[in-house]
Write an enzyme that holds these catalytic residues in place. Structure first.
Site, PDB file in Angstrom:
ATOM      1  N   GLU A  43       5.758 -10.472  37.956  1.00 13.68           N
ATOM      2  CA  GLU A  43       4.711 -10.059  36.761  1.00 13.68           C
ATOM      3  C   GLU A  43       5.625  -9.043  35.838  1.00 13.68           C
ATOM      4  O   GLU A  43       6.519  -8.199  36.130  1.00 13.68           O
ATOM      5  CB  GLU A  43       3.411  -9.389  37.057  1.00 13.68           C
ATOM      6  CG  GLU A  43       2.586  -8.907  35.702  1.00 13.68           C
ATOM      7  CD  GLU A  43       1.307  -8.442  36.279  1.00 13.68           C
ATOM      8  OE1 GLU A  43       0.361  -8.581  35.323  1.00 13.68           O
ATOM      9  OE2 GLU A  43       1.300  -7.549  37.317  1.00 13.68           O
ATOM     10  N   LYS A 115      -2.726 -14.904  32.460  1.00 11.67           N
ATOM     11  CA  LYS A 115      -3.366 -14.099  33.396  1.00 11.67           C
ATOM     12  C   LYS A 115      -5.039 -13.991  32.953  1.00 11.67           C
ATOM     13  O   LYS A 115      -5.306 -13.553  31.877  1.00 11.67           O
ATOM     14  CB  LYS A 115      -2.915 -12.571  33.538  1.00 11.67           C
ATOM     15  CG  LYS A 115      -3.524 -11.934  34.386  1.00 11.67           C
ATOM     16  CD  LYS A 115      -2.916 -10.277  34.632  1.00 11.67           C
ATOM     17  CE  LYS A 115      -3.540  -9.475  35.506  1.00 11.67           C
ATOM     18  NZ  LYS A 115      -2.792  -8.137  35.409  1.00 11.67           N
ATOM     19  N   CYS A 156      -0.864 -11.560  39.506  1.00 12.87           N
ATOM     20  CA  CYS A 156      -1.364 -10.074  40.106  1.00 12.87           C
ATOM     21  C   CYS A 156      -2.721  -9.904  40.385  1.00 12.87           C
ATOM     22  O   CYS A 156      -3.339 -10.343  41.343  1.00 12.87           O
ATOM     23  CB  CYS A 156      -0.619  -9.156  39.007  1.00 12.87           C
ATOM     24  SG  CYS A 156      -0.735  -7.253  39.442  1.00 12.87           S
TER      25      CYS A 156
END
Length: 285
Positions: A43, A115, A156
């Site tokens: 990330e 994300k 994440c």
């Protein structure tokens, strides 16, 4: 289904985009030299900076992003699938996307994912994070057909929301990806168990490249990039927080075998949620 080699690139990205590209490229080349067919970076590969003002000074629209352009050239030169775990990408409206890119061996962007879940939290150690103040959350999960098996994309904090990965597995994903920049505190407590749980409950490989160490902006990330098999076994781990790579051989047939032994996806059933108070009243009637 043929075997292939997957690699995680563990980084310690800082404020300089150029330095981060240089670090990533050296490690990607190292992974390719070790035979990797699929390479994932963590990330925020292109820049890791806490200040919104400093971030905005360093990022660009997708079409102008230097990291993405370099990665497309690298993928083509090295003849591999390159998963840029995520890059900070400026959006037209002034917000930022935390966007992952899957680049094919012909140097083209094959898939991308924003994300979905934003890390908005006040931690006991005094750290405070408000990703939603800067980043625009994504609205859909993403699957991509690799030559060996189907891949699901996530980033994440998404790892804490298992419905994403179950939906991907239901649609045939045998490789789940969770590139990350986990804080040291949460990483020490939860990183391994979350990654292994997602692998076990879905009977899928997990590949998670991570940021690690003390960064220029003052944060500390956990490192410990992982490759896990569908039975929950750790195939490869960077057991530290320093930049480096880990490589493991992936046998797609293990996905089939794991799902035959524990057919949790096939055995899933829909259900209603009962309310005890209402049930008690009905019993008295």
């Amino acid at each position: 289904m043929s075997h292939f080699k997957a690699a995680c690139v563990q980084m310690r990205s800082g404020k300089s985009v150029a330095d981060n590209i240089s670090q990533a490229e050296a490690l990607i080349r190292q992974a390719a030299a070790e035979g990797a067919d699929f390479v994932q970076t963590p990330e925020m590969t292109n820049v890791l900076v806490r200040s919104r003002e400093e971030l905005m000074e360093r990022i660009t629209l997708e079409r102008d992003d230097a990291t993405l352009a370099r990665f497309c050239l690298l993928a083509k030169e090295l003849g591999l699938w390159l998963h840029a775990g995520s890059l900070a990408i400026l959006l037209e409206g002034g917000k930022v996307a935390n966007r992952g890119f899957l680049i094919s061996p012909d140097g083209q962007v094959f898939a991308k994912y924003d994300k979905i879940h934003m890390f908005d939290v006040d931690l006991p150690n005094g750290e405070s994070w408000r990703e939603s103040a800067t980043y625009e959350p994504g609205k859909q999960t993403m699957l991509a057909d690799l030559p060996w098996l189907k891949m699901g994309m996530a980033v994440c904090y998404d790892v804490r929301f298992p419905a994403i990965f179950r939906s991907q597995a239901r649609q045939g994903a045998g490789l789940l990806t969770m590139p990350a920049a986990f804080t040291r505190q949460t990483g020490e407590a939860h990183w391994h168990v979350l990654q292994r749980a997602r692998a076990i409950e879905n009977g899928a490989f997990v590949v998670s490249a991570a940021q690690g160490g003390a960064h220029e902006d003052g944060r500390e990330t956990y490192g410990h990039s992982l490759i896990i098999d569908p039975w929950g076994k750790v195939l490869a781990e960077a057991d530290h927080d320093r930049p480096g790579i880990v490589v493991a051989e992936i046998d797609p047939e293990q996905v089939v075998k794991a799902r035959q032994r524990i057919p949790a996806i096939a055995n899933e059933r829909s259900f209603a949620l009962g309310e005890a108070g209402l049930l008690a009243e009905e019993n008295l009637a």
